[in-house]
Design a protein around this motif. Structure first.
Motif, PDB file in Angstrom:
ATOM      1  N   ALA A  39       0.845  -1.193   0.000  1.00  0.00           N
ATOM      2  CA  ALA A  39       0.000   0.000   0.000  1.00  0.00           C
ATOM      3  C   ALA A  39       0.880   1.242   0.000  1.00  0.00           C
ATOM      4  O   ALA A  39       2.001   1.217   0.502  1.00  0.00           O
ATOM      5  N   THR A  40       0.342   2.315  -0.582  1.00  0.00           N
ATOM      6  CA  THR A  40       0.987   3.613  -0.518  1.00  0.00           C
ATOM      7  C   THR A  40      -0.054   4.638  -0.105  1.00  0.00           C
ATOM      8  O   THR A  40      -1.247   4.451  -0.345  1.00  0.00           O
ATOM      9  N   GLY A  41       0.397   5.714   0.511  1.00  0.00           N
ATOM     10  CA  GLY A  41      -0.526   6.757   0.923  1.00  0.00           C
ATOM     11  C   GLY A  41       0.208   8.005   1.364  1.00  0.00           C
ATOM     12  O   GLY A  41       1.440   8.067   1.337  1.00  0.00           O
ATOM     13  N   ASP A  42      -0.575   8.978   1.784  1.00  0.00           N
ATOM     14  CA  ASP A  42      -0.018  10.267   2.191  1.00  0.00           C
ATOM     15  C   ASP A  42       0.441  10.302   3.647  1.00  0.00           C
ATOM     16  O   ASP A  42       1.145  11.216   4.049  1.00  0.00           O
ATOM     17  N   SER A  43       0.008   9.320   4.442  1.00  0.00           N
ATOM     18  CA  SER A  43       0.381   9.305   5.855  1.00  0.00           C
ATOM     19  C   SER A  43       0.549   7.858   6.317  1.00  0.00           C
ATOM     20  O   SER A  43      -0.025   6.939   5.708  1.00  0.00           O
ATOM     21  N   PRO A  44       1.280   7.649   7.404  1.00  0.00           N
ATOM     22  CA  PRO A  44       1.397   6.296   7.945  1.00  0.00           C
ATOM     23  C   PRO A  44       0.041   5.712   8.338  1.00  0.00           C
ATOM     24  O   PRO A  44      -0.219   4.524   8.151  1.00  0.00           O
ATOM     25  N   THR A  45      -0.851   6.550   8.844  1.00  0.00           N
ATOM     26  CA  THR A  45      -2.183   6.091   9.243  1.00  0.00           C
ATOM     27  C   THR A  45      -2.975   5.584   8.042  1.00  0.00           C
ATOM     28  O   THR A  45      -3.627   4.544   8.114  1.00  0.00           O
ATOM     29  N   GLU A  46      -2.897   6.323   6.937  1.00  0.00           N
ATOM     30  CA  GLU A  46      -3.594   5.897   5.724  1.00  0.00           C
ATOM     31  C   GLU A  46      -3.024   4.575   5.203  1.00  0.00           C
ATOM     32  O   GLU A  46      -3.774   3.660   4.838  1.00  0.00           O
ATOM     33  N   VAL A  47      -1.707   4.449   5.210  1.00  0.00           N
ATOM     34  CA  VAL A  47      -1.072   3.212   4.746  1.00  0.00           C
ATOM     35  C   VAL A  47      -1.460   2.049   5.649  1.00  0.00           C
ATOM     36  O   VAL A  47      -1.754   0.947   5.184  1.00  0.00           O
ATOM     37  N   GLU A  48      -1.491   2.296   6.945  1.00  0.00           N
ATOM     38  CA  GLU A  48      -1.882   1.248   7.897  1.00  0.00           C
ATOM     39  C   GLU A  48      -3.301   0.753   7.606  1.00  0.00           C
ATOM     40  O   GLU A  48      -3.563  -0.449   7.594  1.00  0.00           O
ATOM     41  N   GLN A  49      -4.237   1.678   7.358  1.00  0.00           N
ATOM     42  CA  GLN A  49      -5.620   1.299   7.048  1.00  0.00           C
ATOM     43  C   GLN A  49      -5.690   0.516   5.741  1.00  0.00           C
ATOM     44  O   GLN A  49      -6.373  -0.497   5.644  1.00  0.00           O
ATOM     45  N   LEU A  50      -4.964   0.980   4.733  1.00  0.00           N
ATOM     46  CA  LEU A  50      -4.964   0.300   3.440  1.00  0.00           C
ATOM     47  C   LEU A  50      -4.341  -1.093   3.540  1.00  0.00           C
ATOM     48  O   LEU A  50      -4.808  -2.039   2.895  1.00  0.00           O
ATOM     49  N   LEU A  51      -3.313  -1.239   4.358  1.00  0.00           N
ATOM     50  CA  LEU A  51      -2.723  -2.559   4.579  1.00  0.00           C
ATOM     51  C   LEU A  51      -3.713  -3.496   5.265  1.00  0.00           C
ATOM     52  O   LEU A  51      -3.818  -4.673   4.903  1.00  0.00           O
ATOM     53  N   ALA A  52      -4.449  -2.986   6.253  1.00  0.00           N
ATOM     54  CA  ALA A  52      -5.449  -3.810   6.947  1.00  0.00           C
ATOM     55  C   ALA A  52      -6.545  -4.261   5.986  1.00  0.00           C
ATOM     56  O   ALA A  52      -7.012  -5.401   6.040  1.00  0.00           O
ATOM     57  N   GLU A  53      -6.952  -3.367   5.073  1.00  0.00           N
ATOM     58  CA  GLU A  53      -7.959  -3.725   4.076  1.00  0.00           C
ATOM     59  C   GLU A  53      -7.397  -4.733   3.077  1.00  0.00           C
ATOM     60  O   GLU A  53      -8.054  -5.721   2.739  1.00  0.00           O
ATOM     61  N   GLY A  54      -6.178  -4.505   2.621  1.00  0.00           N
ATOM     62  CA  GLY A  54      -5.546  -5.454   1.706  1.00  0.00           C
ATOM     63  C   GLY A  54      -5.363  -6.813   2.354  1.00  0.00           C
ATOM     64  O   GLY A  54      -5.542  -7.853   1.721  1.00  0.00           O
ATOM     65  N   LEU A  55      -5.023  -6.808   3.627  1.00  0.00           N
ATOM     66  CA  LEU A  55      -4.867  -8.046   4.384  1.00  0.00           C
ATOM     67  C   LEU A  55      -6.188  -8.809   4.439  1.00  0.00           C
ATOM     68  O   LEU A  55      -6.237 -10.022   4.220  1.00  0.00           O
ATOM     69  N   ALA A  56      -7.278  -8.107   4.701  1.00  0.00           N
ATOM     70  CA  ALA A  56      -8.595  -8.752   4.751  1.00  0.00           C
ATOM     71  C   ALA A  56      -8.935  -9.402   3.408  1.00  0.00           C
ATOM     72  O   ALA A  56      -9.417 -10.534   3.358  1.00  0.00           O
ATOM     73  N   LEU A  57      -8.684  -8.684   2.320  1.00  0.00           N
ATOM     74  CA  LEU A  57      -8.959  -9.224   0.992  1.00  0.00           C
ATOM     75  C   LEU A  57      -8.066 -10.419   0.678  1.00  0.00           C
ATOM     76  O   LEU A  57      -8.514 -11.419   0.121  1.00  0.00           O
ATOM     77  N   TYR A  58      -6.798 -10.327   1.044  1.00  0.00           N
ATOM     78  CA  TYR A  58      -5.860 -11.430   0.806  1.00  0.00           C
ATOM     79  C   TYR A  58      -6.311 -12.688   1.550  1.00  0.00           C
ATOM     80  O   TYR A  58      -6.304 -13.788   0.997  1.00  0.00           O
ATOM     81  N   LEU A  59      -6.710 -12.512   2.798  1.00  0.00           N
ATOM     82  CA  LEU A  59      -7.096 -13.666   3.614  1.00  0.00           C
ATOM     83  C   LEU A  59      -8.425 -14.283   3.183  1.00  0.00           C
ATOM     84  O   LEU A  59      -8.716 -15.418   3.546  1.00  0.00           O
ATOM     85  N   GLU A  60      -9.219 -13.555   2.398  1.00  0.00           N
ATOM     86  CA  GLU A  60     -10.445 -14.135   1.830  1.00  0.00           C
ATOM     87  C   GLU A  60     -10.100 -15.326   0.940  1.00  0.00           C
ATOM     88  O   GLU A  60     -10.833 -16.297   0.886  1.00  0.00           O
ATOM     89  N   ASP A  61      -8.997 -15.220   0.217  1.00  0.00           N
ATOM     90  CA  ASP A  61      -8.580 -16.264  -0.720  1.00  0.00           C
ATOM     91  C   ASP A  61      -7.537 -17.216  -0.142  1.00  0.00           C
ATOM     92  O   ASP A  61      -7.256 -18.252  -0.726  1.00  0.00           O
ATOM     93  N   HIS A  62      -6.919 -16.850   0.956  1.00  0.00           N
ATOM     94  CA  HIS A  62      -5.855 -17.651   1.561  1.00  0.00           C
ATOM     95  C   HIS A  62      -6.174 -17.848   3.047  1.00  0.00           C
ATOM     96  O   HIS A  62      -5.564 -17.215   3.900  1.00  0.00           O
ATOM     97  N   THR A  63      -7.108 -18.708   3.336  1.00  0.00           N
ATOM     98  CA  THR A  63      -7.611 -18.860   4.704  1.00  0.00           C
ATOM     99  C   THR A  63      -6.663 -19.616   5.631  1.00  0.00           C
ATOM    100  O   THR A  63      -6.853 -19.586   6.842  1.00  0.00           O
TER     101      THR A  63
END
Length: 151
Positions: free
Chosen positions: A25-49
């Motif tokens: 993830a990339t973003g304008d702040s560490p907080t934004e990147v952290e949120q985007l990573l958490a969302e990406g993680l959720a999507l990744y784990l949907e397919d890799h349980t």
């Protein structure tokens, strides 16, 4: 379970990754990147349980990954849980996919923009209103049913 995220400053903002997974993830702040990573993680784990986190700090990672971060200043280590995904969004997506209508056609029939339909299927969107869901159901020839279940 918590997964190790690494966030660094870049010339254009911030970048982050879940080091053990293919989540970036990339973003304008560490907080934004952290949120985007958490969302990406959720999507990744949907397919890799079956993925279980191993690393809890940078020093737990393989040497080659540690070397990648060795020369960087201010590497922020964060332990992340997957972001919560809205089951209403998944249900809206399922209903739309089962219809023969495009987002644009649904939006036209609802009297809204196609971006509003795209937002309704975003798994991290929590602003579904009952009137909008009723209009969507009408367009799709469905009905809305709301249930409250024991936790």
């Amino acid at each position: 379970m918590k997964y190790l995220g690494l966030i660094t400053k870049t010339a254009d903002g911030y970048a982050g990754q879940i080091a053990e997974l293919s989540v970036l993830a990339t973003g304008d702040s560490p907080t934004e990147v952290e949120q985007l990573l958490a969302e990406g993680l959720a999507l990744y784990l949907e397919d890799h349980t079956d993925i279980v986190p191993v690393a809890q700090r940078l020093s737990d990672l393989p040497a080659d990954l540690q070397e990648t971060y060795a020369g960087l200043e201010d590497v922020q280590e964060v332990l992340l849980e997957p972001a919560l995904m809205n089951p209403a969004s998944a249900e809206v997506l399922r209903a739309i996919e089962q219809s023969s209508l495009s987002y644009r056609e649904i939006a036209r029939r609802m009297g809204t923009g196609h971006a509003a339909i795209a937002r309704m299927v975003d798994p991290f969107y929590w602003g579904h209103g009952l009137p909008t869901l009723r209009r969507l159901a009408e367009v799709l020839g469905l009905k809305v049913e709301v249930r409250l279940l024991a936790a």
